[in-house]
Design an enzyme around this catalytic site. Sequence first.
Site: not given
Ligand code: EPU
Length: 345
Positions: A170, A245, A341
């Site tokens: 990012r 995010s 972010e």
């Molecule tokens: N999780 C929770 N609770 C929540 C959210 C997430 O426990 O409320 C846990 C999930 O169960 C999982 C982990 O956190 O174990 C990661 O969650 P997820 O796969 O949903 O991805 P993220 O890390 O929350 C990132 C990106 C997203 C992107 C997804 C999929 C960042 C800041 N965000 O989210 O990007 O869509 O991975 O690759 O890196 C964005 O940047 O706006 C965005 C939506």
Amino acid sequence: MFQENISLRPFHTFGIGVQAQSYASFTSQKAFKTVFAKAKKPVFVLGGGSNILFTKDFKGTVLKNDIRTKRIGKRKGDKTIVHIGGGVNWHQFVRWAVKKKLGGVENLSLIPGTVGASPIQNIGAYGVEIKDVFIQAKCIAIESFTYKGKSIEIGDVLIIAHEEAEFGYRNSIFKNELKGKVVIVRVTYALTHRNHKLNTSYGAIQTQLAQMKIKRPTIENISDAVISIRQSKLPDPKKIGNSGSFFKNPYVSLATLKRLKKKFPNIPNYPVDDKTVKLAAGWLIQESGWKGYRDGDAGCYPKQALVLVNYGNASGQDILRLAKKIQKSVKQKFGIDITPEVNIL
Ligand code: EPU
């Protein structure tokens, strides 16, 4: 060409009711130069407005990038070069590529925003980042500055190639050294027209493809799967204001992870290199009790805690106040700093 005292609510996805003193859009590089010369300064160039939180009225001119050209360039080996105008809607570009059977951006389906904004924060999802397909960005300087020992004047064209873009998680040169100094008018990507490198490594994609009963996915199948996943977890900014995010996932040392695991054995973590892991900020926020929290119209999205939302009339300050409370409580519970972010203006 300029509109005065205009609400910025329709021009960004958080839907905050702030005003710009002056506003205009531009549809070509030439038009940009004309409009920029006449604009009341300071100038802020907006793309899809999907990664910004306005916390106050903007005193100056907001210029919206509406350059919507799409050109297919040379083929080289498995790759086809495409040159896309900075104002093209990102998802519309992805679906255009998918339709033309050009691979590389399908995992990035449904990310809000524009092509011109895509390299700024090196957008990424489901194992793919824009840096994987980025060749170069054509920029126009909106300030005078020195770059690599060369003096750049307002209106000069600057080409930022992949190796200069300093991509990170990012992050890029556009968020650092070049922040506020250039507008990205065109981005060149290399997509594949054969031997596609499909990325289905994320569990969520595999589960979705299995549900769709697809064993040998095409580019389009992956795009469709990602669209379904995102629609099920993330709020549609047309209905609920948000910027995706709100925070970045924090990087911590293995030593820190070891300490955290003693108290929180289930903490999600992803290896970065042999000394560093990435934690899931969404999980940290959820475990700190914020998921689904709402104060007035500012809230933490019930299905994905990393997303802060505006249910209607929240101000930028309301969202910022909530963000600060969340940061403080994550720090208290886990000893970890999470940083936004989104750009806060
Ligand atoms: N999780 C929770 N609770 C929540 C959210 C997430 O426990 O409320 C846990 C999930 O169960 C999982 C982990 O956190 O174990 C990661 O969650 P997820 O796969 O949903 O991805 P993220 O890390 O929350 C990132 C990106 C997203 C992107 C997804 C999929 C960042 C800041 N965000 O989210 O990007 O869509 O991975 O690759 O890196 C964005 O940047 O706006 C965005 C939506």
